[in-house]
Write a protein that holds these residues in place. Structure first.
Motif, PDB file in Angstrom:
ATOM      1  N   GLY A 157     -13.692  28.364 -14.912  1.00  0.00           N
ATOM      2  CA  GLY A 157     -12.758  29.377 -14.901  1.00  0.00           C
ATOM      3  C   GLY A 157     -12.281  29.748 -13.487  1.00  0.00           C
ATOM      4  O   GLY A 157     -12.745  29.479 -12.413  1.00  0.00           O
ATOM      5  N   SER A 175      -9.076  33.302  -9.118  1.00  0.00           N
ATOM      6  CA  SER A 175      -8.236  34.475  -9.583  1.00  0.00           C
ATOM      7  C   SER A 175      -8.579  35.242 -10.438  1.00  0.00           C
ATOM      8  O   SER A 175      -8.753  36.621 -10.317  1.00  0.00           O
ATOM      9  N   ASP A 176      -9.029  34.831 -11.680  1.00  0.00           N
ATOM     10  CA  ASP A 176      -9.690  35.510 -12.870  1.00  0.00           C
ATOM     11  C   ASP A 176     -10.796  36.234 -12.532  1.00  0.00           C
ATOM     12  O   ASP A 176     -11.069  37.402 -12.929  1.00  0.00           O
ATOM     13  N   LYS A 177     -11.867  35.536 -12.010  1.00  0.00           N
ATOM     14  CA  LYS A 177     -13.128  36.106 -11.614  1.00  0.00           C
ATOM     15  C   LYS A 177     -12.673  37.391 -10.459  1.00  0.00           C
ATOM     16  O   LYS A 177     -13.629  38.267 -10.915  1.00  0.00           O
ATOM     17  N   ARG A 223     -10.393  39.323 -10.223  1.00  0.00           N
ATOM     18  CA  ARG A 223      -9.490  40.375 -11.260  1.00  0.00           C
ATOM     19  C   ARG A 223     -10.684  41.070 -12.083  1.00  0.00           C
ATOM     20  O   ARG A 223     -10.350  42.161 -12.603  1.00  0.00           O
ATOM     21  N   GLN A 224     -11.562  40.315 -12.700  1.00  0.00           N
ATOM     22  CA  GLN A 224     -12.415  40.861 -13.549  1.00  0.00           C
ATOM     23  C   GLN A 224     -13.633  41.490 -13.032  1.00  0.00           C
ATOM     24  O   GLN A 224     -14.352  42.084 -13.638  1.00  0.00           O
ATOM     25  N   ASN A 225     -13.741  41.397 -11.637  1.00  0.00           N
ATOM     26  CA  ASN A 225     -14.934  42.061 -11.082  1.00  0.00           C
ATOM     27  C   ASN A 225     -14.848  43.401 -10.680  1.00  0.00           C
ATOM     28  O   ASN A 225     -13.813  43.685  -9.969  1.00  0.00           O
ATOM     29  N   PRO A 226     -15.609  44.217 -11.256  1.00  0.00           N
ATOM     30  CA  PRO A 226     -15.184  45.768 -10.972  1.00  0.00           C
ATOM     31  C   PRO A 226     -15.434  45.876  -9.609  1.00  0.00           C
ATOM     32  O   PRO A 226     -14.731  47.029  -8.987  1.00  0.00           O
ATOM     33  N   ALA A 284     -11.942  45.855  -7.627  1.00  0.00           N
ATOM     34  CA  ALA A 284     -10.761  46.597  -8.472  1.00  0.00           C
ATOM     35  C   ALA A 284      -9.782  47.242  -7.502  1.00  0.00           C
ATOM     36  O   ALA A 284      -8.772  47.401  -7.437  1.00  0.00           O
ATOM     37  N   VAL A 288      -5.736  42.868  -4.891  1.00  0.00           N
ATOM     38  CA  VAL A 288      -5.881  43.107  -6.182  1.00  0.00           C
ATOM     39  C   VAL A 288      -4.957  43.953  -6.760  1.00  0.00           C
ATOM     40  O   VAL A 288      -4.088  44.043  -7.651  1.00  0.00           O
ATOM     41  N   ASP A 336      -1.508  42.960  -6.584  1.00  0.00           N
ATOM     42  CA  ASP A 336      -1.222  41.666  -7.255  1.00  0.00           C
ATOM     43  C   ASP A 336      -0.820  40.503  -6.375  1.00  0.00           C
ATOM     44  O   ASP A 336       0.110  39.797  -6.708  1.00  0.00           O
TER      45      ASP A 336
END
Length: 211
Positions: free
Chosen positions: A160, A163-165, A167-170, A173, A178, A181
């Motif tokens: 994966g 960039s997705d990792k 964005r998905q990591n709390p 945030a 982030v 963007d």
């Protein structure tokens, strides 16, 4: 092994492509040149290989083409907010490429300010044990380490996109890049810099930030 001809084998001493475990086997039959590219620019490596193989003119030619392209891109882009981070990410670490890395030198050559985490956040990770051009951060320090106003990411395995990792990591945030963007995914070949991948990075930067 980086390159091979009937009279010489050239191999890396660092990274996933290092081949030191077969050095003795090869060196008994053919001259072997070992290169540590972690503390050198791709131009330095190209010059070394050019001299070792008798292709100095070819090496000089591609370096000149690259330098001309650097000038073109530097004059043709608007820089995003600075400083920037250049990172790769796995579940157990985040790797930051330093300004002295081959990747960092491309960015600084066109005007970017490449930042790395402060020393107190740097941990001992597998990649930073192998290479001097990368510093590693363990998961508990992801948040305070990713401070770049703009972040460029390298996905090095088929797990994966980085960039997705991010964005998905709390923990990330509230990271500046982030929330704004400003996350840019580099081509996979940017993890190993040579003439071709260096030119691809320049093409990416021009495409993203062209005036």
């Amino acid at each position: 092994i980086l390159a091979q001809d009937p009279d010489l084998v050239i191999m890396s001493s660092v990274g996933a492509d290092q081949a030191l475990d077969i050095y003795d086997q090869l060196a008994s039959d053919v001259p072997v040149m070992v290169v540590d590219y972690s503390d050198k620019s791709w131009e330095d490596v190209t010059t070394m290989v050019g001299k070792a193989t008798g292709l100095e003119k070819n090496a000089d030619d591609v370096i000149k083409k690259y330098e001309d392209r650097v000038t073109e891109v530097k004059n043709g882009i608007n820089l995003p907010p600075q400083p920037v981070n250049i990172v790769a990410m796995s579940p157990d670490s985040m790797s930051f490429f330093t300004p002295e890395s081959a990747q960092g030198r491309i960015f600084t050559s066109v005007g970017f300010e490449v930042a790395t985490p402060p020393q107190n956040l740097i941990g001992e990770t597998s990649i930073s044990r192998q290479r001097s051009d990368v510093v590693g951060v363990l998961p508990e320090n992801f948040g305070p380490a990713l401070t770049g106003e703009t972040v460029f990411m390298q996905t090095v395995k088929a797990e994966g996109k980085t960039s997705d990792k991010i964005r998905q990591n709390p923990q990330l945030a509230q990271a500046p890049a982030v929330t704004a963007d400003r996350l840019y995914e580099l081509n996979p070949d940017a993890f190993r810099i040579d003439y071709y991948s260096a030119m691809n990075v320049l093409n990416n930067l021009e495409g993203w930030f062209k005036k």
